[in-house]
Design a protein around this motif. Structure first.
Motif, PDB file in Angstrom:
ATOM      1  N   THR A   4       0.840  -1.194   0.000  1.00  0.00           N
ATOM      2  CA  THR A   4       0.000   0.000   0.000  1.00  0.00           C
ATOM      3  C   THR A   4       0.874   1.243   0.000  1.00  0.00           C
ATOM      4  OG1 THR A   4      -0.086   0.007   2.426  1.00  0.00           O
ATOM      5  CG2 THR A   4      -1.828  -1.192   1.266  1.00  0.00           C
ATOM      6  N   PRO A   5       0.315   2.419  -0.345  1.00  0.00           N
ATOM      7  CA  PRO A   5       1.100   3.661  -0.316  1.00  0.00           C
ATOM      8  C   PRO A   5       1.629   3.958   1.077  1.00  0.00           C
ATOM      9  CG  PRO A   5      -0.937   3.983  -1.546  1.00  0.00           C
ATOM     10  CD  PRO A   5      -1.039   2.634  -0.899  1.00  0.00           C
ATOM     11  N   MET A   6       2.681   4.768   1.139  1.00  0.00           N
ATOM     12  CA  MET A   6       3.331   5.072   2.415  1.00  0.00           C
ATOM     13  C   MET A   6       2.405   5.769   3.398  1.00  0.00           C
ATOM     14  SD  MET A   6       6.311   3.841   2.508  1.00  0.00           S
ATOM     15  CE  MET A   6       6.805   4.723   3.971  1.00  0.00           C
ATOM     16  N   ALA A   7       1.428   6.500   2.858  1.00  0.00           N
ATOM     17  CA  ALA A   7       0.527   7.261   3.740  1.00  0.00           C
ATOM     18  C   ALA A   7      -0.643   6.425   4.254  1.00  0.00           C
ATOM     19  CB  ALA A   7       0.000   8.496   3.007  1.00  0.00           C
ATOM     20  N   SER A   8      -0.669   5.139   3.944  1.00  0.00           N
ATOM     21  CA  SER A   8      -1.832   4.318   4.295  1.00  0.00           C
ATOM     22  C   SER A   8      -2.037   4.201   5.801  1.00  0.00           C
ATOM     23  CB  SER A   8      -1.685   2.925   3.680  1.00  0.00           C
ATOM     24  OG  SER A   8      -1.675   3.000   2.282  1.00  0.00           O
ATOM     25  N   VAL A   9      -0.955   4.088   6.555  1.00  0.00           N
ATOM     26  CA  VAL A   9      -1.086   3.947   8.011  1.00  0.00           C
ATOM     27  C   VAL A   9      -1.754   5.174   8.609  1.00  0.00           C
ATOM     28  CG1 VAL A   9       0.201   3.822  10.177  1.00  0.00           C
ATOM     29  CG2 VAL A   9       0.828   2.336   8.270  1.00  0.00           C
ATOM     30  N   ASN A  10      -1.281   6.361   8.242  1.00  0.00           N
ATOM     31  CA  ASN A  10      -1.884   7.584   8.763  1.00  0.00           C
ATOM     32  C   ASN A  10      -3.297   7.768   8.248  1.00  0.00           C
ATOM     33  OD1 ASN A  10       0.386   8.223  10.231  1.00  0.00           O
ATOM     34  ND2 ASN A  10       1.249   9.546   8.664  1.00  0.00           N
ATOM     35  N   TYR A  11      -3.557   7.374   6.997  1.00  0.00           N
ATOM     36  CA  TYR A  11      -4.882   7.573   6.417  1.00  0.00           C
ATOM     37  C   TYR A  11      -5.922   6.711   7.134  1.00  0.00           C
ATOM     38  CZ  TYR A  11      -8.682   7.551   3.033  1.00  0.00           C
ATOM     39  OH  TYR A  11      -9.918   7.647   2.438  1.00  0.00           O
ATOM     40  N   HIS A  12      -5.603   5.454   7.399  1.00  0.00           N
ATOM     41  CA  HIS A  12      -6.582   4.529   7.967  1.00  0.00           C
ATOM     42  C   HIS A  12      -6.590   4.513   9.493  1.00  0.00           C
ATOM     43  CE1 HIS A  12      -7.994   2.594   4.253  1.00  0.00           C
ATOM     44  NE2 HIS A  12      -6.760   2.667   3.825  1.00  0.00           N
ATOM     45  N   PHE A  13      -5.450   4.852  10.124  1.00  0.00           N
ATOM     46  CA  PHE A  13      -5.381   4.731  11.581  1.00  0.00           C
ATOM     47  C   PHE A  13      -4.981   6.022  12.281  1.00  0.00           C
ATOM     48  CE2 PHE A  13      -4.779   0.522   9.802  1.00  0.00           C
ATOM     49  CZ  PHE A  13      -5.647  -0.248  10.549  1.00  0.00           C
ATOM     50  N   GLY A  14      -4.371   6.937  11.583  1.00  0.00           N
ATOM     51  CA  GLY A  14      -3.977   8.206  12.194  1.00  0.00           C
ATOM     52  C   GLY A  14      -2.518   8.253  12.594  1.00  0.00           C
ATOM     53  N   SER A  15      -1.969   7.123  13.029  1.00  0.00           N
ATOM     54  CA  SER A  15      -0.561   7.081  13.441  1.00  0.00           C
ATOM     55  C   SER A  15      -0.149   5.625  13.630  1.00  0.00           C
ATOM     56  CB  SER A  15      -0.345   7.855  14.746  1.00  0.00           C
ATOM     57  OG  SER A  15      -1.047   7.229  15.811  1.00  0.00           O
ATOM     58  N   ARG A  16       1.151   5.415  13.768  1.00  0.00           N
ATOM     59  CA  ARG A  16       1.647   4.054  14.030  1.00  0.00           C
ATOM     60  C   ARG A  16       1.198   3.586  15.413  1.00  0.00           C
ATOM     61  NH1 ARG A  16       6.760   1.488  15.809  1.00  0.00           N
ATOM     62  NH2 ARG A  16       7.314   3.525  16.648  1.00  0.00           N
ATOM     63  N   GLU A  17       1.154   4.516  16.372  1.00  0.00           N
ATOM     64  CA  GLU A  17       0.710   4.163  17.726  1.00  0.00           C
ATOM     65  C   GLU A  17      -0.749   3.697  17.719  1.00  0.00           C
ATOM     66  OE1 GLU A  17       4.276   6.528  17.871  1.00  0.00           O
ATOM     67  OE2 GLU A  17       2.343   6.861  16.878  1.00  0.00           O
ATOM     68  N   ALA A  18      -1.586   4.406  16.947  1.00  0.00           N
ATOM     69  CA  ALA A  18      -2.995   4.007  16.862  1.00  0.00           C
ATOM     70  C   ALA A  18      -3.145   2.669  16.144  1.00  0.00           C
ATOM     71  CB  ALA A  18      -3.796   5.088  16.144  1.00  0.00           C
ATOM     72  N   LEU A  19      -2.276   2.409  15.173  1.00  0.00           N
ATOM     73  CA  LEU A  19      -2.298   1.122  14.489  1.00  0.00           C
ATOM     74  C   LEU A  19      -1.933  -0.001  15.458  1.00  0.00           C
ATOM     75  CD1 LEU A  19      -2.395  -0.763  12.062  1.00  0.00           C
ATOM     76  CD2 LEU A  19      -0.097   0.007  11.445  1.00  0.00           C
ATOM     77  N   TYR A  20      -0.943   0.231  16.309  1.00  0.00           N
ATOM     78  CA  TYR A  20      -0.556  -0.794  17.281  1.00  0.00           C
ATOM     79  C   TYR A  20      -1.697  -1.046  18.273  1.00  0.00           C
ATOM     80  CZ  TYR A  20       2.091  -3.266  20.873  1.00  0.00           C
ATOM     81  OH  TYR A  20       2.518  -4.205  21.779  1.00  0.00           O
ATOM     82  N   GLU A  21      -2.350   0.027  18.678  1.00  0.00           N
ATOM     83  CA  GLU A  21      -3.492  -0.117  19.584  1.00  0.00           C
ATOM     84  C   GLU A  21      -4.588  -0.968  18.937  1.00  0.00           C
ATOM     85  OE1 GLU A  21      -6.949   2.944  20.808  1.00  0.00           O
ATOM     86  OE2 GLU A  21      -4.932   3.545  21.461  1.00  0.00           O
ATOM     87  N   ALA A  22      -4.865  -0.690  17.656  1.00  0.00           N
ATOM     88  CA  ALA A  22      -5.878  -1.474  16.939  1.00  0.00           C
ATOM     89  C   ALA A  22      -5.438  -2.931  16.801  1.00  0.00           C
ATOM     90  CB  ALA A  22      -6.136  -0.861  15.567  1.00  0.00           C
ATOM     91  N   ALA A  23      -4.140  -3.167  16.618  1.00  0.00           N
ATOM     92  CA  ALA A  23      -3.632  -4.534  16.498  1.00  0.00           C
ATOM     93  C   ALA A  23      -3.808  -5.292  17.817  1.00  0.00           C
ATOM     94  CB  ALA A  23      -2.167  -4.520  16.085  1.00  0.00           C
ATOM     95  N   LEU A  24      -3.611  -4.617  18.936  1.00  0.00           N
ATOM     96  CA  LEU A  24      -3.811  -5.263  20.233  1.00  0.00           C
ATOM     97  C   LEU A  24      -5.268  -5.655  20.437  1.00  0.00           C
ATOM     98  CD1 LEU A  24      -1.600  -3.227  22.745  1.00  0.00           C
ATOM     99  CD2 LEU A  24      -1.237  -5.567  21.926  1.00  0.00           C
ATOM    100  N   VAL A  25      -6.167  -4.749  20.058  1.00  0.00           N
ATOM    101  CA  VAL A  25      -7.595  -5.045  20.191  1.00  0.00           C
ATOM    102  C   VAL A  25      -7.973  -6.228  19.303  1.00  0.00           C
ATOM    103  CG1 VAL A  25      -9.921  -4.131  19.811  1.00  0.00           C
ATOM    104  CG2 VAL A  25      -8.178  -2.685  20.853  1.00  0.00           C
TER     105      VAL A  25
END
Length: 283
Positions: A111-132
């Protein structure tokens, strides 16, 4: 040859002729101007639908522009988000949060480099979603609720829940969520509060309610809370324990999966009976 002298009368005569010629020219120009105006007025009268002149544009009210419709979300947006979450969960489980980068996640996901911020807002928020998501892989709230609701003996419902938990420990292909949860337990991250509120607390409320019915006590009683802890934590330990360690240290455990589940249920239920009896004796 001698030049003929110009008399005063001759000069006057030439001026008069020039004046008459100039007047004739002005008269012709005036007539042409009037004819042009009349022609334009006639054309406007014949063409009533013609566009108004610039100085008449304000007389007709311009209708307001319709608001632009909101752009519909792409149908593959949810699928892309879930794909990123799965890839990120695998990387977080293998490398940990500190060593996993957004660049690596996006490259692996394609996916494009901006996908993490686009879908989750930040890498930290992505990790939080991964834990859930990891906690959901162990058991989802919907599944847990389905096992505990409805008519029936609370003890039978608790047996079903324990069987579900212990059965996961014998799976040969554990999802990445198990390893991620193990990492998080051994080295808690700043995402723990969010994990508790979004995933753990709702499921704990369901289990406390069921355990209260089994022990016939208020779910807020310390005895009930301890009973949930004694029941759930061993199940989690079995689920997230490395399969290689189990096979090396306790090779007979995984040979009979049904016996493992049955013995664990007996162990837990006998302990709960003893706890309930002790609580009644104290009263």
């Amino acid at each position: 040859m001698p030049t003929k002298p110009v008399t005063t009368a001759g000069r006057v005569d030439r001026k008069e002729k020039a004046g008459k010629a100039q007047g004739t020219t002005q008269t012709r120009a005036t007539k042409q101007t009037k004819q042009t105006k009349q022609t334009k007025q006639t054309k406007r009268a014949v063409q009533p639908d013609a566009k108004p002149r610039a100085n008449q544009s304000n007389e007709r009210e311009t209708p307001p522009r319709p608001k632009a419709a909101k752009r519909a979300s792409r149908p593959d947006g949810a699928a892309t988000r879930q794909h990123l979450l799965d890839i990120a969960g695998q990387i977080f489980a293998a490398r940990g949060f500190a060593d996993a980068t957004s660049k690596e996640i996006c490259e692996r996901a394609g996916t494009p480099m901006a996908s993490v911020n686009y879908h989750f807002g930040s890498r930290e928020a992505l990790y939080e979603a991964a834990l859930v998501e990891a906690h959901r892989q162990v058991v989802s709230l919907d599944e847990l609720t389905a096992l505990t609701e409805g008519a029936g003996d609370p003890r039978d419902k608790l047996r079903a829940v324990i069987s579900r938990f212990v059965g996961l420990s014998t799976s040969t292909s554990a999802p990445w969520g198990f390893m991620l949860m193990l990492r998080e337990m051994l080295s808690p991250s700043p995402a723990i509060p969010a994990l508790i509120e979004k995933a753990v607390r709702p499921k704990a409320a369901v289990l406390l309610g069921l355990m209260g019915k089994v022990l016939q006590l208020n779910p807020q009683e310390p005895t009930v809370q301890r009973a949930v802890m004694f029941t759930v934590l061993p199940c989690i330990a079995l689920m997230i324990a490395p399969r290689q360690a189990q096979a090396a240290l306790l090779p007979a455990v995984a040979k009979d999966k049904n016996a493992l589940v049955e013995d664990f249920v007996r162990f837990v239920m006998a302990g709960l009976d003893a706890v309930a009896a002790a609580h009644r004796a104290r009263k």
